[in-house]
Scaffold this motif. Structure first.
Motif, short mmCIF file in Angstrom:
data_model
loop_
_atom_site.label_atom_id
_atom_site.label_comp_id
_atom_site.label_asym_id
_atom_site.label_seq_id
_atom_site.Cartn_x
_atom_site.Cartn_y
_atom_site.Cartn_z
N ILE A 217 43.61 33.26 26.51
CA ILE A 217 44.31 34.47 26.96
C ILE A 217 45.03 35.05 25.76
N ALA A 218 44.77 36.34 25.47
CA ALA A 218 45.52 37.01 24.40
C ALA A 218 46.60 37.86 25.08
N THR A 219 47.77 37.86 24.50
CA THR A 219 48.89 38.57 25.16
C THR A 219 49.83 39.21 24.14
N SER A 220 50.52 40.27 24.61
CA SER A 220 51.53 40.88 23.74
C SER A 220 52.82 40.06 23.78
N ALA A 221 52.89 39.10 24.69
CA ALA A 221 54.12 38.28 24.79
C ALA A 221 54.22 37.33 23.61
N PRO A 222 55.44 37.19 23.03
CA PRO A 222 55.60 36.20 21.96
C PRO A 222 55.60 34.77 22.53
N LEU A 223 55.43 33.81 21.64
CA LEU A 223 55.30 32.40 22.06
C LEU A 223 56.49 31.94 22.93
N GLU A 224 57.71 32.35 22.54
CA GLU A 224 58.90 31.89 23.29
C GLU A 224 58.80 32.32 24.75
N VAL A 225 58.32 33.54 24.97
CA VAL A 225 58.22 34.04 26.35
C VAL A 225 57.18 33.21 27.13
N ILE A 226 56.05 32.94 26.45
CA ILE A 226 55.00 32.15 27.12
C ILE A 226 55.56 30.78 27.51
N LEU A 227 56.29 30.18 26.58
CA LEU A 227 56.82 28.84 26.85
C LEU A 227 57.91 28.86 27.93
N SER A 228 58.63 29.99 28.01
CA SER A 228 59.65 30.02 29.07
C SER A 228 59.01 30.30 30.43
N LEU A 229 57.90 31.05 30.44
CA LEU A 229 57.20 31.31 31.72
C LEU A 229 56.47 30.06 32.21
N TRP A 230 55.92 29.28 31.24
CA TRP A 230 55.18 28.07 31.61
C TRP A 230 55.76 26.87 30.84
N PRO A 231 56.82 26.30 31.36
CA PRO A 231 57.48 25.22 30.61
C PRO A 231 56.56 24.03 30.33
N ALA A 232 55.49 23.88 31.13
CA ALA A 232 54.57 22.75 30.89
C ALA A 232 53.64 23.01 29.70
N ALA A 233 53.60 24.26 29.22
CA ALA A 233 52.69 24.59 28.12
C ALA A 233 53.14 23.90 26.83
N LYS A 234 52.14 23.44 26.06
CA LYS A 234 52.48 22.74 24.81
C LYS A 234 52.17 23.65 23.62
N PRO A 235 53.14 23.82 22.72
CA PRO A 235 52.81 24.62 21.53
C PRO A 235 51.86 23.83 20.63
N VAL A 236 50.81 24.47 20.13
CA VAL A 236 49.90 23.80 19.18
C VAL A 236 49.75 24.65 17.93
N GLY A 237 49.38 24.00 16.83
CA GLY A 237 49.20 24.69 15.56
C GLY A 237 50.54 24.88 14.86
N LYS A 238 50.44 25.54 13.69
CA LYS A 238 51.67 25.74 12.90
C LYS A 238 52.05 27.22 12.91
N PRO A 239 53.36 27.54 12.93
CA PRO A 239 53.75 28.94 12.87
C PRO A 239 53.18 29.57 11.60
N PRO A 240 52.78 30.83 11.55
CA PRO A 240 52.90 31.80 12.64
C PRO A 240 51.68 31.78 13.58
N LEU A 241 50.78 30.82 13.38
CA LEU A 241 49.55 30.84 14.18
C LEU A 241 49.65 29.90 15.39
N GLN A 242 50.85 29.77 15.91
CA GLN A 242 51.02 28.86 17.03
C GLN A 242 50.51 29.46 18.34
N THR A 243 49.92 28.61 19.15
CA THR A 243 49.49 29.04 20.48
C THR A 243 50.09 28.08 21.50
N ALA A 244 49.92 28.41 22.78
CA ALA A 244 50.47 27.53 23.82
C ALA A 244 49.33 27.07 24.71
N LEU A 245 49.27 25.77 24.92
CA LEU A 245 48.15 25.18 25.64
C LEU A 245 48.61 24.68 27.01
N LEU A 246 47.86 25.09 28.02
CA LEU A 246 48.19 24.70 29.39
C LEU A 246 46.93 24.23 30.06
#
Ligand code: ATP
Ligand code: MG
Length: 428
Positions: A43-72
């Motif tokens: 899923i590509a989104t205009s939302a920044p990583l922090e927003v994704i992680l707050s919407l889905w607390p179970a999501a795990k950040p992967v990769g290194k900034p600035p190329l971090q994504t959230a895995l659910l």
């Protein structure tokens, strides 16, 4: 509709409710159009990583900034949220590797296709997104991905300009420097498709040596023309792989076919003109262990492939006096099946004389049946009692010899096993 897509669409709605854009992108969109099973969703989104992680607390950040994504996880399917790479969805799509991987689909089914993916998908064409040379310059592994997709997407062909861009002489050195793990991931995926085509494309563009120098080294290695009328060790490997691919979808057997003779590159010709490859299966297993480590393959796959290469001569060589019962006992019938499929292709890719294979197949099946029927006839404690030992490696050796006798059909009951142990004790 596929359940995981339905869930992903609900997640898109959640992003929109917060005022952000979101769309399905990449492989999932492509595979939806092609009617292929969805293995992961992006899923590509205009939302920044922090927003994704707050919407889905179970999501795990992967990769290194600035190329971090959230895995659910959505059931068995991983869903990866990526904040736009660039300012908009169009920018994000433009940075993707191939046109057919650069399409997006919104929650309400609108296709977003700035790079012409739809046209290429209809023609089943694989084409770099934009200028091929630039795409390869940014990321040389894309050449390997191109061949992997050609090997796995049904009836797809590579656009000629995309293929010719992979012939750039500078690309070889760039790919050599890439992390082995990324290459290993593409090889694993290619093994599920037309792995022979993958090999041919690497070979045809001159890039094989950049990812698998061990195989490149087999070119020109002469073999006994009696046993191998097909030609050198590379041609033999190619033929064996082609046969295995027809015989089984099992990635471990296919990988073993690809790598079974790698050690032959290290042998020098004798006076007769071709080398004697004595012990190449042991040496090959050591090399394969290194290759699978370099590719960061999962332990189980690596171990299976290594053991198949180690024992690949068993189906057609003279039956060894020791060692086999232990392999059969510890690795089981499924491993034996795999080994004999590999062995069958190995013979057919050479002399074609299948009689020794048939005889060894009968021996191996008999050994398997006997070992399974017998179970453990005596345990270590009993061995120690009868032989008057207190411990040590000798116990294991004796149990192994016992298994060999069981495999040969000489012993089949606990009483016979004990009598055999007493015989050993009295001999010493
Ligand atoms: P599959 O899941 O079968 O491997 P996929 O297309 O989903 O196919 P992934 O490796 O999961 O492949 O990548 C997901 C998406 O990310 C791709 O479809 C592509 O849009 C983008 N992508 C992946 N790797 C690259 C890369 N090296 N360069 C540019 N874009 C890439
Ligand atoms: Mg994917």
């Amino acid at each position: 509709m596929k359940q995981e897509i339905q869930v992903a669409l609900e997640w898109l709605l959640a992003l929109e409710s917060e005022g952000y854009e979101g769309a399905l992108v990449g492989g999932a969109v492509r595979d939806l159009f092609l009617g292929l099973p969805i293995t992961d969703v992006d899923i590509a989104t205009s939302a920044p990583l922090e927003v994704i992680l707050s919407l889905w607390p179970a999501a795990k950040p992967v990769g290194k900034p600035p190329l971090q994504t959230a895995l659910l996880q959505c059931g068995k399917v991983p869903v990866e949220f990526c904040s736009y790479c660039g300012f908009s969805l169009d920018h994000d799509l433009a940075r993707r590797d191939f046109t057919v991987n650069a399409m997006a689909m919104t929650r309400l089914g609108t296709l977003v296709d700035p790079m012409g993916g739809e046209k290429d998908l209809t023609r089943r064409r694989l084409r770099f997104n934009g200028k091929a040379a630039n795409r390869l310059d940014e990321d040389p592994v894309r050449a390997v991905r191109l061949f992997r997709f050609a090997a796995t997407l049904p009836l797809f062909t590579v656009a000629p300009d995309s293929e010719s861009a992979c012939r750039d002489p500078g690309l070889y050195r760039q790919i050599e420097k890439m992390p082995g793990e990324r290459i290993g991931r593409e090889v694993t995926k290619a093994l599920e498709g037309d792995i022979c085509l993958f090999l041919d494309m690497l070979n045809g563009t001159g890039l094989l040596g950049a990812i698998l120098p061990e195989l490149e080294g087999l070119k020109g290695i002469e073999q006994d023309p009696e046993k191998h009328p097909e030609g050198d060790a590379f041609l033999h490997t190619r033929l064996c792989l082609n046969l295995v691919q027809k015989l089984t979808p099992d990635p471990a057997v296919r990988a073993a076919a690809l790598l079974h003779d790698v050690a032959k590159a290290g042998y020098v010709p004798q006076e007769a003109g071709h080398p004697c490859f004595e012990g190449h299966e042991q040496a090959g297993a050591d090399i394969v262990r290194e290759i699978t480590r370099r590719w960061a393959w999962p332990q189980e796959l690596a171990e299976t492939v290594t053991s198949l290469v180690r024992w690949h001569r068993l189906p057609c060589a003279p039956w060894p006096d020791s060692g086999v019962a232990r392999q059969i006992r510890t690795r089981g019938g499924e491993w034996l099946e795999r080994l004999f499929i590999l062995g069958y292709a190995d013979v057919l890719a050479g002399s074609g004389r299948l009689m020794p294979w048939m005889e060894n197949r009968a021996r191996a099946l008999a050994a398997l049946f006997r070992l399974e029927q017998a179970g453990r006839l005596v345990d270590g404690t009993e061995v120690m009692e009868i032989l008057g030992l207190t411990g040590g490696p000798r116990i294991g050796e004796i149990l192994e010899q016992l298994d060999e006798a069981v495999a040969r059909g000489e012993i089949s009951t606990p009483a016979e096993a004990r009598a055999w142990l007493i015989l050993i004790r009295d001999r010493h």
